[in-house]
Design an enzyme around this catalytic site. Structure first.
Site, PDB file in Angstrom:
ATOM      1  N   LYS A 177       0.859  -1.186   0.000  1.00 29.80           N
ATOM      2  CA  LYS A 177       0.000   0.000   0.000  1.00 29.80           C
ATOM      3  C   LYS A 177       0.896   1.237   0.000  1.00 29.80           C
ATOM      4  O   LYS A 177       1.497   1.594   1.006  1.00 29.80           O
ATOM      5  CB  LYS A 177      -0.924   0.061   1.229  1.00 29.80           C
ATOM      6  CG  LYS A 177      -2.032   1.102   0.983  1.00 29.80           C
ATOM      7  CD  LYS A 177      -2.563   1.792   2.205  1.00 29.80           C
ATOM      8  CE  LYS A 177      -1.733   2.878   2.745  1.00 29.80           C
ATOM      9  NZ  LYS A 177      -1.574   4.082   1.901  1.00 29.80           N
ATOM     10  N   GLY A 208      -4.940   3.418  -1.547  1.00 29.61           N
ATOM     11  CA  GLY A 208      -5.946   3.912  -0.598  1.00 29.61           C
ATOM     12  C   GLY A 208      -5.313   4.596   0.596  1.00 29.61           C
ATOM     13  O   GLY A 208      -4.103   4.820   0.638  1.00 29.61           O
ATOM     14  N   GLY A 210      -4.227   5.325   4.582  1.00 29.19           N
ATOM     15  CA  GLY A 210      -3.651   4.555   5.684  1.00 29.19           C
ATOM     16  C   GLY A 210      -4.699   4.170   6.694  1.00 29.19           C
ATOM     17  O   GLY A 210      -4.737   3.036   7.186  1.00 29.19           O
ATOM     18  N   SER A 211      -5.573   5.105   7.001  1.00 30.99           N
ATOM     19  CA  SER A 211      -6.547   4.883   8.078  1.00 30.99           C
ATOM     20  C   SER A 211      -7.587   3.832   7.703  1.00 30.99           C
ATOM     21  O   SER A 211      -8.239   3.266   8.569  1.00 30.99           O
ATOM     22  CB  SER A 211      -7.242   6.202   8.420  1.00 30.99           C
ATOM     23  OG  SER A 211      -7.774   6.752   7.231  1.00 30.99           O
ATOM     24  N   GLY A 214      -4.794   0.752   4.934  1.00 36.79           N
ATOM     25  CA  GLY A 214      -3.520   0.493   5.625  1.00 36.79           C
ATOM     26  C   GLY A 214      -3.722  -0.136   6.987  1.00 36.79           C
ATOM     27  O   GLY A 214      -2.999  -1.063   7.363  1.00 36.79           O
ATOM     28  N   GLU A 252      11.013   1.858   9.311  1.00 37.36           N
ATOM     29  CA  GLU A 252      11.944   2.921   8.897  1.00 37.36           C
ATOM     30  C   GLU A 252      11.231   4.240   9.157  1.00 37.36           C
ATOM     31  O   GLU A 252      10.256   4.561   8.460  1.00 37.36           O
ATOM     32  CB  GLU A 252      12.284   2.793   7.406  1.00 37.36           C
ATOM     33  CG  GLU A 252      13.083   1.559   7.031  1.00 37.36           C
ATOM     34  CD  GLU A 252      14.521   1.603   7.511  1.00 37.36           C
ATOM     35  OE1 GLU A 252      15.001   2.686   7.906  1.00 37.36           O
ATOM     36  OE2 GLU A 252      15.158   0.539   7.524  1.00 37.36           O
ATOM     37  N   CYS A 287      14.045  11.646   4.879  1.00 38.40           N
ATOM     38  CA  CYS A 287      14.155  11.170   6.272  1.00 38.40           C
ATOM     39  C   CYS A 287      15.556  11.358   6.803  1.00 38.40           C
ATOM     40  O   CYS A 287      15.760  11.598   7.981  1.00 38.40           O
ATOM     41  CB  CYS A 287      13.743   9.706   6.351  1.00 38.40           C
ATOM     42  SG  CYS A 287      14.630   8.674   5.176  1.00 38.40           S
ATOM     43  N   GLU A 385      10.958  16.575  13.798  1.00 43.87           N
ATOM     44  CA  GLU A 385      11.180  16.479  12.356  1.00 43.87           C
ATOM     45  C   GLU A 385      10.232  17.452  11.649  1.00 43.87           C
ATOM     46  O   GLU A 385       9.013  17.373  11.828  1.00 43.87           O
ATOM     47  CB  GLU A 385      10.900  15.044  11.902  1.00 43.87           C
ATOM     48  CG  GLU A 385      11.265  14.796  10.467  1.00 43.87           C
ATOM     49  CD  GLU A 385      10.896  13.388  10.014  1.00 43.87           C
ATOM     50  OE1 GLU A 385       9.748  12.968  10.252  1.00 43.87           O
ATOM     51  OE2 GLU A 385      11.758  12.707   9.439  1.00 43.87           O
TER      52      GLU A 385
HETATM   53  P1  NAD Z   1       2.893   8.604   7.386  1.00 36.20           P
HETATM   54  O1  NAD Z   1       3.341   7.859   8.600  1.00 36.20           O
HETATM   55  O2  NAD Z   1       1.850   9.614   7.539  1.00 36.20           O
HETATM   56  O3  NAD Z   1       2.369   7.587   6.259  1.00 36.20           O
HETATM   57  C1  NAD Z   1       3.160   6.526   5.793  1.00 36.20           C
HETATM   58  C2  NAD Z   1       2.260   5.454   5.217  1.00 36.20           C
HETATM   59  O4  NAD Z   1       1.441   4.935   6.267  1.00 36.20           O
HETATM   60  C3  NAD Z   1       1.271   5.958   4.147  1.00 36.20           C
HETATM   61  O5  NAD Z   1       1.120   4.970   3.159  1.00 36.20           O
HETATM   62  C4  NAD Z   1      -0.016   6.129   4.922  1.00 36.20           C
HETATM   63  O6  NAD Z   1      -1.169   6.009   4.114  1.00 36.20           O
HETATM   64  C5  NAD Z   1       0.073   4.969   5.894  1.00 36.20           C
HETATM   65  N1  NAD Z   1      -0.719   5.125   7.124  1.00 36.20           N
HETATM   66  C6  NAD Z   1      -1.070   6.258   7.754  1.00 36.20           C
HETATM   67  N2  NAD Z   1      -1.819   5.969   8.843  1.00 36.20           N
HETATM   68  C7  NAD Z   1      -1.921   4.621   8.899  1.00 36.20           C
HETATM   69  C8  NAD Z   1      -2.562   3.715   9.788  1.00 36.20           C
HETATM   70  N3  NAD Z   1      -3.234   4.123  10.842  1.00 36.20           N
HETATM   71  N4  NAD Z   1      -2.448   2.390   9.531  1.00 36.20           N
HETATM   72  C9  NAD Z   1      -1.754   1.947   8.468  1.00 36.20           C
HETATM   73  N5  NAD Z   1      -1.140   2.757   7.594  1.00 36.20           N
HETATM   74  C10 NAD Z   1      -1.211   4.080   7.806  1.00 36.20           C
HETATM   75  O7  NAD Z   1       4.248   9.207   6.755  1.00 36.20           O
HETATM   76  P2  NAD Z   1       4.369  10.142   5.481  1.00 36.20           P
HETATM   77  O8  NAD Z   1       3.901  11.506   5.869  1.00 36.20           O
HETATM   78  O9  NAD Z   1       3.819   9.485   4.288  1.00 36.20           O
HETATM   79  O10 NAD Z   1       5.974  10.161   5.273  1.00 36.20           O
HETATM   80  C11 NAD Z   1       6.822  10.988   5.952  1.00 36.20           C
HETATM   81  C12 NAD Z   1       7.511  10.266   7.086  1.00 36.20           C
HETATM   82  O11 NAD Z   1       8.204   9.123   6.589  1.00 36.20           O
HETATM   83  C13 NAD Z   1       8.575  11.105   7.753  1.00 36.20           C
HETATM   84  O12 NAD Z   1       8.481  10.970   9.145  1.00 36.20           O
HETATM   85  C14 NAD Z   1       9.879  10.503   7.251  1.00 36.20           C
HETATM   86  O13 NAD Z   1      10.990  10.710   8.100  1.00 36.20           O
HETATM   87  C15 NAD Z   1       9.518   9.079   7.143  1.00 36.20           C
HETATM   88  N6  NAD Z   1      10.436   8.392   6.232  1.00 36.20           N
HETATM   89  C16 NAD Z   1      11.376   7.543   6.747  1.00 36.20           C
HETATM   90  C17 NAD Z   1      12.271   6.913   5.900  1.00 36.20           C
HETATM   91  C18 NAD Z   1      13.310   5.959   6.433  1.00 36.20           C
HETATM   92  O14 NAD Z   1      13.825   5.183   5.627  1.00 36.20           O
HETATM   93  N7  NAD Z   1      13.632   5.964   7.719  1.00 36.20           N
HETATM   94  C19 NAD Z   1      12.215   7.154   4.537  1.00 36.20           C
HETATM   95  C20 NAD Z   1      11.252   8.027   4.044  1.00 36.20           C
HETATM   96  C21 NAD Z   1      10.366   8.637   4.896  1.00 36.20           C
END
Ligand code: NAD
Length: 482
Positions: A177, A208, A210-211, A214, A252, A287, A385
């Site tokens: 996803k 779709g 995350g909420s 996901g 990650e 990140c 962040e």
């Molecule tokens: P996010 O946590 O909001 O979303 C990430 C993914 O999780 C999306 O696909 C989203 O739809 C899904 N998601 C959201 N809520 C969910 C839930 N309750 N259950 C299941 N899935 C859910 O993050 P973002 O805003 O998309 O990305 C930015 C973040 O990602 C930053 O904090 C960044 O540091 C981190 N990041 C980390 C790395 C790494 O390798 N460490 C790499 C890239 C980004």
């Protein structure tokens, strides 16, 4: 018309059991171009039912895929890479449109580097010891099972490659996803798997939220592992749910990475591009962004002048223009987050060296780079962040204080140490609590493990380490005498 138009019919479908099929819901999510505010595509607002169909398909595909010899899986992955490479123009065009990535950066970082990563996993797969004989046992590496991969919007393909490719190579089946903000290149990648002939059910794509879609991954009884990249907040929630079902979890997460400039450097000018290429490219939405610059107190004025001078090398503008280095941030919500933090930094008493509170946008979520100086490490702008082109310059006294400040963060993803004496820079690098530490201009190694300490995550991606993450160990004790 761009090269991507060939694929637009796929965007509105899910990929389940080897076919592009409609979602069980008639709801869609619009995809916005952050440079123009145009809604240029839409994806299904995937449902729990979609996820369940995909997981069932992945579960059915597992036994045969698991038995397929590693050499055959590698050969199919080579074929996938060829198909994926043939989609290069469409991939680049879409990253410009869905993410606002400047076209040159989209080509290098979002596209070509991902091909390099795929090739590196195929190569590293040859080093995996699937079976090891010990005097009294044989240890076998097996796939974990159905892996649920959930990825963020900032490096849409990069994060997917880091999960899906090693998981499949190691014999797992996958339900992916991607982020709902930048979901489109995932469709191309999955189509390349289809064209390469990956058996049905081995790779499934659910578009779709995350909420909704996901959230089902972590509680689905047939999902054996969650591989998540995204915010620490969501990662922790998902991990708690997954652990309730004793699933394997790999996370990650975020970062607030330090860049330490040591006092023995006669001229910091050559260090500036390394810093700016980290905190400014991808509009700071990386990140591993080096968002805290630690410099000797006595040289603060010299550093400030250099930073301002080099900022003109980083023009902000239309991502379709090859000269642009910084495009818009990816979305309204990202724009508002950055704006809030700039206001917060001003309120906390940090001094604005460059940029300011972003002006109300007319067209495009543009944010000019912001540099705060005289920042204290206990300010929120230095601890949280921001995920935008915002740099905090933090002065230090002694070397020990620099290391203490570098490590005074809940995160531990990345760091850089810049020093004239390589021995001293290496010694400082070894004292920093982070999964990755760059010394001077040391280039990244695609085969090295990537991942974080502390709140930056659990587990590793990249090369051999990234492959092993998607395996589990079985010990055989064959002392039978009959
Ligand atoms: P996010 O946590 O909001 O979303 C990430 C993914 O999780 C999306 O696909 C989203 O739809 C899904 N998601 C959201 N809520 C969910 C839930 N309750 N259950 C299941 N899935 C859910 O993050 P973002 O805003 O998309 O990305 C930015 C973040 O990602 C930053 O904090 C960044 O540091 C981190 N990041 C980390 C790395 C790494 O390798 N460490 C790499 C890239 C980004």
């Amino acid at each position: 018309m761009g090269a991507e138009t060939e694929y637009t019919a796929l965007f509105e479908r899910q990929f389940i059991d080897g076919e592009w099929v409609p979602s069980s819901s008639a709801d869609f999510i619009d995809v916005e171009n952050p440079a123009t505010f145009e809604h240029f595509a839409r994806i299904p607002d995937g449902t729990v039912e979609d996820v369940d169909r995909a997981v069932d398909a992945a579960r059915r595909a597992l036994p045969a895929w698991k038995r397929t010899p590693l050499e055959e899986r590698c050969a199919l992955m080579e074929l996938f890479l060829k198909h994926f490479q043939s989609m290069r123009n469409a991939v680049i065009g879409l990253e410009v449109k869905e993410l606002g990535a400047p076209v040159t950066f989209a080509a290098n970082a979002h596209c070509d580097y991902q091909y390099v990563r795929v090739a590196s996993y195929i190569e590293a797969a040859g080093q995996v010891k699937l079976e090891e004989a010990f005097p009294a046992s044989t240890v076998i590496r097996e796939p974990v099972g159905v892996v649920g991969c959930i990825t963020p919007w900032n490096y849409p393909l990069g994060q997917i490659v880091q999960k899906v490719v090693p998981a499949l190579l190691m014999g797992n089946t996958v339900v992916l996803k991607p982020s709902q903000s930048t979901p489109l290149t995932a469709c191309l990648m999955v189509e390349a798997f289809r064209r390469a002939g990956f058996p049905k059910g081995t790779i499934n794509l659910i578009s779709g939220r995350g909420s909704r879609a996901g959230a089902r991954f972590a509680v689905h009884p047939k999902v054996a592992m969650i591989s998540f990249t995204g915010s620490t907040e969501v990662g922790v929630t998902l991990a708690q749910q997954a652990l309730a079902g004793v699933k394997r979890v790999s996370l990650e997460l975020g970062g607030k990475s330090p860049c330490v400039w040591l006092p023995d450097v006669p001229d910091y000018a050559p260090a500036v591009p390394h810093l700016f290429n980290s905190i400014l490219l991808n509009s700071g939405q990386t990140c591993t962004a080096l968002s805290r610059l630690l410099v000797p107190k006595s040289r603060l004025a010299e550093v400030e002048a250099l930073l301002v001078e080099h900022l003109s090398d980083y023009p902000v503008g239309d991502p379709a223009d090859p000269k642009t280095k910084i495009g818009p941030v990816a979305s309204k919500s990202q724009y508002e987050t950055v704006k809030r933090y700039v206001e917060l930094g001003v309120g906390e008493g940090a001094r604005l060296l460059a940029g300011g509170v972003p002006e109300a946008p007319v067209k495009g979520w543009y944010v000019k780079p912001v540099i705060f100086t005289d920042v204290r490490n206990d300010m929120r702008i230095a601890r949280e962040e921001i995920f935008g082109p915002v740099l905090c310059v933090i002065p230090y006294g002694t070397l020990d204080e620099a290391v203490e400040l570098a490590n005074d963060t809940p995160y531990g993803l990345n760091a850089m140490v810049y020093g004239a004496s390589r021995a001293q820079a290496c010694a400082v690098a070894r004292r920093i609590n982070a999964g990755n530490v760059y010394i001077n201009d040391g280039p990244r190694d695609v085969y090295a493990p990537f991942g974080g300490y502390g709140a930056s995550g659990i587990g590793r991606e990249g090369g051999l380490y990234g492959l092993l993450e998607f395996t589990q160990l079985k010990a055989l004790f064959d002392h039978s005498t009959f």
